[in-house]
Design a protein around this motif. Structure first.
Motif, PDB file in Angstrom:
ATOM      1  N   VAL A  65       4.288  -1.698 -13.807  1.00  0.00           N
ATOM      2  CA  VAL A  65       5.513  -2.508 -13.903  1.00  0.00           C
ATOM      3  C   VAL A  65       5.986  -2.901 -12.506  1.00  0.00           C
ATOM      4  CG1 VAL A  65       7.910  -2.547 -14.691  1.00  0.00           C
ATOM      5  CG2 VAL A  65       6.152  -1.422 -16.091  1.00  0.00           C
ATOM      6  N   TRP A  66       5.960  -1.951 -11.592  1.00  0.00           N
ATOM      7  CA  TRP A  66       6.377  -2.230 -10.210  1.00  0.00           C
ATOM      8  C   TRP A  66       5.513  -3.325  -9.595  1.00  0.00           C
ATOM      9  CZ3 TRP A  66       4.985  -2.217  -5.078  1.00  0.00           C
ATOM     10  CH2 TRP A  66       6.017  -2.075  -4.139  1.00  0.00           C
ATOM     11  N   ASN A  67       4.204  -3.229  -9.810  1.00  0.00           N
ATOM     12  CA  ASN A  67       3.288  -4.242  -9.280  1.00  0.00           C
ATOM     13  C   ASN A  67       3.564  -5.614  -9.885  1.00  0.00           C
ATOM     14  OD1 ASN A  67       2.064  -2.303  -7.719  1.00  0.00           O
ATOM     15  ND2 ASN A  67       0.235  -2.127  -8.985  1.00  0.00           N
ATOM     16  N   LEU A  68       3.857  -5.640 -11.183  1.00  0.00           N
ATOM     17  CA  LEU A  68       4.160  -6.916 -11.827  1.00  0.00           C
ATOM     18  C   LEU A  68       5.426  -7.523 -11.232  1.00  0.00           C
ATOM     19  CD1 LEU A  68       3.094  -8.730 -14.255  1.00  0.00           C
ATOM     20  CD2 LEU A  68       5.062  -7.816 -15.503  1.00  0.00           C
ATOM     21  N   ALA A  69       6.387  -6.695 -10.887  1.00  0.00           N
ATOM     22  CA  ALA A  69       7.620  -7.194 -10.262  1.00  0.00           C
ATOM     23  C   ALA A  69       7.318  -7.851  -8.919  1.00  0.00           C
ATOM     24  CB  ALA A  69       8.618  -6.058 -10.095  1.00  0.00           C
ATOM     25  N   GLN A  70       6.340  -7.328  -8.186  1.00  0.00           N
ATOM     26  CA  GLN A  70       5.954  -7.949  -6.916  1.00  0.00           C
ATOM     27  C   GLN A  70       5.291  -9.298  -7.148  1.00  0.00           C
ATOM     28  OE1 GLN A  70       7.453  -6.034  -4.723  1.00  0.00           O
ATOM     29  NE2 GLN A  70       7.631  -4.637  -6.487  1.00  0.00           N
ATOM     30  N   THR A  98      -3.071 -11.474  -3.559  1.00  0.00           N
ATOM     31  CA  THR A  98      -3.481 -12.842  -3.226  1.00  0.00           C
ATOM     32  C   THR A  98      -2.292 -13.781  -3.281  1.00  0.00           C
ATOM     33  OG1 THR A  98      -5.561 -12.293  -4.380  1.00  0.00           O
ATOM     34  CG2 THR A  98      -5.267 -14.569  -3.643  1.00  0.00           C
ATOM     35  N   PHE A  99      -1.401 -13.547  -4.215  1.00  0.00           N
ATOM     36  CA  PHE A  99      -0.185 -14.344  -4.318  1.00  0.00           C
ATOM     37  C   PHE A  99       0.825 -13.916  -3.260  1.00  0.00           C
ATOM     38  CE2 PHE A  99      -2.305 -14.787  -8.288  1.00  0.00           C
ATOM     39  CZ  PHE A  99      -1.989 -16.049  -8.756  1.00  0.00           C
ATOM     40  N   GLN A 100       0.857 -12.625  -2.979  1.00  0.00           N
ATOM     41  CA  GLN A 100       1.841 -12.114  -2.022  1.00  0.00           C
ATOM     42  C   GLN A 100       1.643 -12.678  -0.623  1.00  0.00           C
ATOM     43  OE1 GLN A 100       1.274  -7.774  -3.116  1.00  0.00           O
ATOM     44  NE2 GLN A 100       3.496  -7.783  -2.815  1.00  0.00           N
ATOM     45  N   VAL A 101       0.376 -12.886  -0.213  1.00  0.00           N
ATOM     46  CA  VAL A 101       0.155 -13.337   1.154  1.00  0.00           C
ATOM     47  C   VAL A 101       0.731 -14.729   1.380  1.00  0.00           C
ATOM     48  CG1 VAL A 101      -2.165 -14.336   0.799  1.00  0.00           C
ATOM     49  CG2 VAL A 101      -1.530 -13.392   3.031  1.00  0.00           C
ATOM     50  N   PHE A 102       0.612 -15.622   0.392  1.00  0.00           N
ATOM     51  CA  PHE A 102       1.155 -16.963   0.554  1.00  0.00           C
ATOM     52  C   PHE A 102       2.673 -16.989   0.374  1.00  0.00           C
ATOM     53  CE2 PHE A 102      -3.277 -18.015  -0.880  1.00  0.00           C
ATOM     54  CZ  PHE A 102      -3.720 -18.379   0.381  1.00  0.00           C
ATOM     55  N   ALA A 103       3.171 -16.121  -0.498  1.00  0.00           N
ATOM     56  CA  ALA A 103       4.626 -16.010  -0.641  1.00  0.00           C
ATOM     57  C   ALA A 103       5.241 -15.464   0.637  1.00  0.00           C
ATOM     58  CB  ALA A 103       4.972 -15.120  -1.831  1.00  0.00           C
ATOM     59  N   GLY A 104       4.584 -14.454   1.209  1.00  0.00           N
ATOM     60  CA  GLY A 104       5.097 -13.855   2.434  1.00  0.00           C
ATOM     61  C   GLY A 104       5.109 -14.829   3.599  1.00  0.00           C
ATOM     62  N   ARG A 105       4.176 -15.775   3.576  1.00  0.00           N
ATOM     63  CA  ARG A 105       4.102 -16.763   4.641  1.00  0.00           C
ATOM     64  C   ARG A 105       4.893 -18.035   4.317  1.00  0.00           C
ATOM     65  NH1 ARG A 105      -2.394 -16.504   6.287  1.00  0.00           N
ATOM     66  NH2 ARG A 105      -2.384 -14.306   6.965  1.00  0.00           N
ATOM     67  N   ARG A 106       5.526 -18.040   3.160  1.00  0.00           N
ATOM     68  CA  ARG A 106       6.305 -19.203   2.703  1.00  0.00           C
ATOM     69  C   ARG A 106       5.431 -20.452   2.610  1.00  0.00           C
ATOM     70  NH1 ARG A 106      10.826 -16.969   0.478  1.00  0.00           N
ATOM     71  NH2 ARG A 106      11.593 -15.318   1.847  1.00  0.00           N
ATOM     72  N   GLN A 155       0.853  -1.175   0.000  1.00  0.00           N
ATOM     73  CA  GLN A 155       0.000   0.000   0.000  1.00  0.00           C
ATOM     74  C   GLN A 155       0.894   1.231   0.000  1.00  0.00           C
ATOM     75  OE1 GLN A 155      -2.384  -1.164   3.554  1.00  0.00           O
ATOM     76  NE2 GLN A 155      -4.079  -1.306   2.112  1.00  0.00           N
ATOM     77  N   PHE A 156       0.876   1.948  -1.139  1.00  0.00           N
ATOM     78  CA  PHE A 156       1.768   3.085  -1.351  1.00  0.00           C
ATOM     79  C   PHE A 156       3.227   2.679  -1.094  1.00  0.00           C
ATOM     80  CE2 PHE A 156      -2.348   5.019  -0.863  1.00  0.00           C
ATOM     81  CZ  PHE A 156      -2.331   6.028  -1.802  1.00  0.00           C
ATOM     82  N   GLY A 157       3.567   1.478  -1.546  1.00  0.00           N
ATOM     83  CA  GLY A 157       4.942   1.005  -1.487  1.00  0.00           C
ATOM     84  C   GLY A 157       5.327   0.295  -0.212  1.00  0.00           C
ATOM     85  N   THR A 158       4.459   0.311   0.797  1.00  0.00           N
ATOM     86  CA  THR A 158       4.751  -0.339   2.074  1.00  0.00           C
ATOM     87  C   THR A 158       3.965  -1.632   2.188  1.00  0.00           C
ATOM     88  OG1 THR A 158       5.168   1.785   3.147  1.00  0.00           O
ATOM     89  CG2 THR A 158       4.703  -0.094   4.575  1.00  0.00           C
ATOM     90  N   TYR A 159       4.659  -2.721   2.503  1.00  0.00           N
ATOM     91  CA  TYR A 159       4.006  -4.028   2.511  1.00  0.00           C
ATOM     92  C   TYR A 159       3.193  -4.236   3.782  1.00  0.00           C
ATOM     93  CZ  TYR A 159       3.239  -9.048   2.079  1.00  0.00           C
ATOM     94  OH  TYR A 159       2.661 -10.290   1.982  1.00  0.00           O
ATOM     95  N   ASP A 171      -2.773  -4.864  -3.885  1.00  0.00           N
ATOM     96  CA  ASP A 171      -4.039  -5.533  -3.570  1.00  0.00           C
ATOM     97  C   ASP A 171      -5.188  -5.007  -4.419  1.00  0.00           C
ATOM     98  OD1 ASP A 171      -3.356  -3.301  -1.623  1.00  0.00           O
ATOM     99  OD2 ASP A 171      -5.502  -3.466  -1.263  1.00  0.00           O
ATOM    100  N   ASN A 172      -4.949  -3.961  -5.205  1.00  0.00           N
ATOM    101  CA  ASN A 172      -5.942  -3.442  -6.140  1.00  0.00           C
ATOM    102  C   ASN A 172      -5.565  -3.735  -7.590  1.00  0.00           C
ATOM    103  OD1 ASN A 172      -7.281  -2.343  -3.949  1.00  0.00           O
ATOM    104  ND2 ASN A 172      -6.316  -0.348  -4.155  1.00  0.00           N
ATOM    105  N   SER A 173      -4.635  -4.668  -7.779  1.00  0.00           N
ATOM    106  CA  SER A 173      -4.158  -5.022  -9.118  1.00  0.00           C
ATOM    107  C   SER A 173      -4.681  -6.406  -9.479  1.00  0.00           C
ATOM    108  CB  SER A 173      -2.622  -5.010  -9.145  1.00  0.00           C
ATOM    109  OG  SER A 173      -2.126  -5.376 -10.404  1.00  0.00           O
ATOM    110  N   SER A 174      -5.603  -6.464 -10.440  1.00  0.00           N
ATOM    111  CA  SER A 174      -6.299  -7.698 -10.791  1.00  0.00           C
ATOM    112  C   SER A 174      -5.458  -8.596 -11.693  1.00  0.00           C
ATOM    113  CB  SER A 174      -7.620  -7.373 -11.500  1.00  0.00           C
ATOM    114  OG  SER A 174      -8.153  -8.510 -12.144  1.00  0.00           O
ATOM    115  N   ILE A 175      -5.391  -9.874 -11.339  1.00  0.00           N
ATOM    116  CA  ILE A 175      -4.716 -10.864 -12.173  1.00  0.00           C
ATOM    117  C   ILE A 175      -5.416 -11.019 -13.516  1.00  0.00           C
ATOM    118  CG2 ILE A 175      -4.111 -13.323 -12.324  1.00  0.00           C
ATOM    119  CD1 ILE A 175      -2.396 -11.677 -10.417  1.00  0.00           C
TER     120      ILE A 175
END
Length: 472
Positions: free
Chosen positions: A289-294, A182-190, A77-81, A244-248
């Motif tokens: 582009v930044w969001n895609l990198a995440q 949605t992908f970040q939450v599972f990646a963040g939790r390994r 959110q504004f660059g902060t996870y 979290d506002n970027s749709s797959i």
């Protein structure tokens, strides 16, 4: 006849770690404000009595086959996870497969607290609900991938924001609500197993031709590159391009403090929470582009050979700016009447935009006027347009039917900010005529509608909207 929705749910079959099972919280006195019959037909939804639909779309009654859940995700959110977000004021009722064969979510937004509400009330007030209804349907009519609005309901309850506001619930429809987050939450939790399940699900649902995680990344990139270029071509500013506002699925999602530019300037910001201009109009391609990198960072976790995956993901992400620019150039060529390609086209377009910025030219009306031979009237100094038009006129000699191209690429009508705000203020007083009028006119944005000419006018000095706000 009662309301029926032919649910065919798939996300609710995933592990419970993907969501929380959560029913909507009932409201006191629901009143149906709007129902989108055209969309309902596509969804195979059979409407019922007005009172029946009000109860259902407010969340007071669950239609047969619904499996209400609040989805889990995280996001930058504004660059902060933020490691856990999720649907804090929305419940996914389920999915339908439409007459066009497309699977879509049906979600209630503003339906009460969930386990992800983070001390919020889980509700929405009437203004943001009507804004999202009008703007999302306008985007659809403009031909831009977007979530859509099936219904809007007043709840008969008060929501406290900057003051007491009438509560409301929006029924939102999307090809899915899968986000980068949605992908970040599972990646963040390994949680690699969950990440793999999610990736397989996303591929099966949206991009069956994609080959594995990197294939999914490439498909999302291509869809997002198209989407961002379309936003830019109509002067749309999302306002909150968090992951979290970027749709797959490559749809425009989460209309909060969104806005359409009036006078053109590349650094335009409306969102009241975007104090540093991170999501300004001209920054949107870079943020995509930044969001895609995440997303790439998240997907790599599940790959057996991470070194090669990093190399491939880097190549995919680095190609995105060029793709966006390519689509942007195609769309802006059409906006000035060009279908053929010339190496000087980009400079010609950029020169026009620069002159528009210096002359307070209205974005929508200037481009629409190019096909009407009166664009110079949009400039504070008409000579600035005349100087540009010399090269443009010469360039058009190599085109066959530039006027038709321009008319098809440049809408006459957009949901102008001041008209949206006026509509909201009228609705708060119980007058829904401006709301229904906007929806009717904006459904045909590329047509001349003389009876609605007032909706093409830029705001007067007293009508200018300087800031837009989130519904939360």
């Amino acid at each position: 006849m009662s309301l029926t929705i032919p649910f065919d749910n798939s996300y609710a079959r995933l592990p419970d770690t993907f969501f929380a099972r959560q029913a909507p919280v009932p409201v006191r006195a629901p009143h149906l404000v709007a129902f989108n019959e055209e969309l309902a037909q596509i969804l195979r939804v059979t409407p019922g009595e007005v009172e029946d639909m009000a109860q259902t779309f407010a969340g007071n009654t669950l239609p047969e086959g619904a499996e209400p859940i609040a989805q889990l995700y995280s996001g930058h959110q504004f660059g902060t996870y933020n490691p856990q977000l999720g649907d804090g004021r929305a419940v996914l009722l389920g999915e339908t497969v439409g007459t066009d064969g497309v699977r879509r979510d049906i979600q209630l937004k503003g339906s009460g607290q969930t386990p992800f509400s983070r001390r919020g009330d889980g509700r929405a007030w009437l203004g943001p609900v009507l804004r999202e209804y009008v703007v999302s349907e306008a985007m659809h009519a403009l031909g831009i991938p977007t979530t859509r609005a099936l219904a809007a309901v007043e709840t008969g309850e008060i929501v406290l924001r900057e003051g007491p506001m009438p509560g409301a619930v929006l029924t939102r429809v999307a090809q899915s609500h899968l986000r980068v987050g949605t992908f970040q939450v599972f990646a963040g939790r390994r949680q690699v197993d969950n990440l793999k399940k999610l990736t397989e699900y996303a591929i099966a649902r949206h991009y069956p031709q994609a080959d594995g995680p990197m294939g999914l990344l490439r498909a999302v990139r291509d869809a997002q590159a198209q989407l961002i270029s379309q936003w830019m071509s109509v002067g749309f500013i999302h306002g909150v391009m968090n992951t979290d506002n970027s749709s797959i699925a490559g749809e425009t999602i989460d209309y909060g403090p969104c806005a359409f530019m009036d006078s053109y300037h590349p650094n335009t910001v409306y969102s009241s929470i975007d104090r540093m201009g991170r999501y300004a109009y001209s920054n949107q391609p870079d943020i995509a582009v930044w969001n895609l990198a995440q997303l790439a960072t998240s997907l790599i976790q599940q790959v057996e050979d991470p070194e090669s995956a990093v190399e491939e993901a880097t190549e995919i992400v680095h190609a995105m700016p060029g793709l966006i620019q390519q689509h942007w150039l195609t769309r802006f060529r059409a906006k000035i009447g060009l279908t053929t390609e010339d190496e000087g086209d980009e400079a010609l377009i950029t020169d026009l935009l620069t002159r528009m910025a210096h002359n307070n030219a209205d974005f929508t009306n200037t481009f629409r006027a190019l096909g009407r031979d009166n664009a110079r009237d949009q400039f504070l100094t008409p000579q600035a347009f005349d100087e540009w038009a010399k090269g443009w006129t010469e360039r058009l000699t190599r085109e066959q039917n530039p006027q038709a191209v321009m008319n098809a690429a440049n809408p006459a009508f957009i949901p102008r900010n001041h008209r949206v705000e006026q509509m909201i203020q009228a609705a708060v007083q119980g007058d829904y005529e401006p709301f229904h009028r906007l929806n009717t006119v904006l459904a045909r944005p590329y047509e001349d509608q003389p009876e609605a000419a007032d909706l093409t006018h830029p705001p007067t000095e007293n009508e200018v909207v300087h800031a837009t706000f989130c519904g939360t």
